[in-house]
Motif scaffolding. Structure first.
Motif, PDB file in Angstrom:
ATOM      1  N   GLY A   1       0.831  -1.284   0.089  1.00 55.29           N
ATOM      2  CA  GLY A   1       0.001   0.031  -0.035  1.00 55.29           C
ATOM      3  C   GLY A   1       0.950   1.160   0.008  1.00 55.29           C
TER       4      GLY A   1
ATOM      5  N   ASP B   1      -3.375  -4.694  -5.840  1.00 56.75           N
ATOM      6  CA  ASP B   1      -2.521  -4.729  -4.469  1.00 56.75           C
ATOM      7  C   ASP B   1      -3.648  -5.722  -3.593  1.00 56.75           C
TER       8      ASP B   1
ATOM      9  N   ARG C   1       1.331   1.061  12.582  1.00 58.83           N
ATOM     10  CA  ARG C   1       0.764   2.094  11.387  1.00 58.83           C
ATOM     11  C   ARG C   1      -0.346   2.669  11.639  1.00 58.83           C
TER      12      ARG C   1
ATOM     13  N   ARG D   1      -6.087   0.333  12.062  1.00 56.82           N
ATOM     14  CA  ARG D   1      -6.996  -0.860  11.575  1.00 56.82           C
ATOM     15  C   ARG D   1      -7.301  -1.628  12.629  1.00 56.82           C
TER      16      ARG D   1
END
Ligand code: AP5
Ligand code: ZN
Ligand code: ZN
Length: 214
Positions: A14, A84, A127, A160
């Motif tokens: 990504g 992806d 992240r 996430r």
């Protein structure tokens, strides 16, 4: 060009794909992003996908093949694309070949984001994402100017739900069991390029550019 990015969670797919997209004007389709949007919007597709995604397991082949088949109809995806996160099983790879055959095309290159599992937990748990643009940050490797805030819009960043050490274990298991055979599938066709995905982002970009210009 018709490109596929394959690699384990956190390997940098990504991060690199917007750079490739900008340079080669390709359509960028990320099944994970599309599924997360469907989950957030609580569409029938999202409702079906949520349970598997939360556990770090793969969503059914039929669901994701349907999403890709639909998305590839976009005019911007006719001449080339970056996929992806798809295909992730050999069945998905076979379906993609069938889809492309009908449209008179084939996969040109598969970029394999090769990296040691041990590096991935730090990447995944650090992240932070700007949901509406997909911009990705990392507390250590790519920190935003202000912690928790997107550099460009000033909007809040989120993590996430599947970016925990525990769910990462299942995601890695799915990768080794179900997705590594996809790399072999394309290696037999002689179109796999191996990247050293543990390098800093700029060096990975340079390797990608070298592969795409050759
Ligand atoms: P998906 O969204 O595809 O997740 P994934 O494959 O697990 O990959 P990630 O997005 O976690 O990693 P990435 O390689 O993009 O890493 P990034 O560049 O962000 O899939 C999620 C779920 O959806 C699946 O588990 C499944 O349930 C479902 N799904 C999706 N597609 C499916 C399919 N085809 N079939 C069935 N189910 C499907 O980088 C990570 C972090 O590291 C970032 O913080 C970044 O800043 C940092 N970083 C990146 N590169 C570097 C570098 N070179 N050095 C240092 N730090 C770096
Ligand atoms: Zn990703
Ligand atoms: Zn393995």
């Amino acid at each position: 060009k018709r490109l596929i990015l394959i690699g384990p969670p956190g390997s940098g797919k990504g991060t690199q794909s917007p750079i490739i997209k900008d340079e080669y004007c390709l359509c960028h389709l990320a099944t994970g992003d599309m599924l997360r949007a469907a989950v957030a919007a609580k569409t029938p597709l999202g409702v079906k996908a949520k349970e598997a995604m939360d556990k770090g397991e793969l969503v059914s082949d039929d669901l994701v093949v349907g999403i890709i088949d639909e998305a590839m109809k976009k005019p911007s995806c006719q001449k080339g694309f970056i996929l992806d996160g798809f295909p992730r099983t050999v069945v998905q790879a076979q379906k993609l070949d069938e889809m492309l055959e009908k449209r008179g095309g084939k996969v040109d290159k598969v970029l394999n984001f090769a990296i040691d599992d041990a590096i991935l937990e730090e990447r995944i748990t650090g992240r932070w994402i700007h949901p509406s643009s997909g911009r990705t940050y990392h507390t250590k490797y790519a920190p935003p100017k202000t912690p928790g805030v997107d550099d460009i819009t000033g909007e809040p960043l989120i993590q996430r739900k599947d970016d925990t050490a525990a769910v990462l274990k299942s995601r890695l298991e799915a990768f080794h069991k179900q997705t590594e055979p996809v790399i072999d599938y394309y290696a037999k066709k002689g179109i796999v390029a191996n990247l050293r995905a543990e390098k800093p982002p700029k060096e990975v970009t340079a390797e990608v550019e070298k592969v795409l210009s050759s």
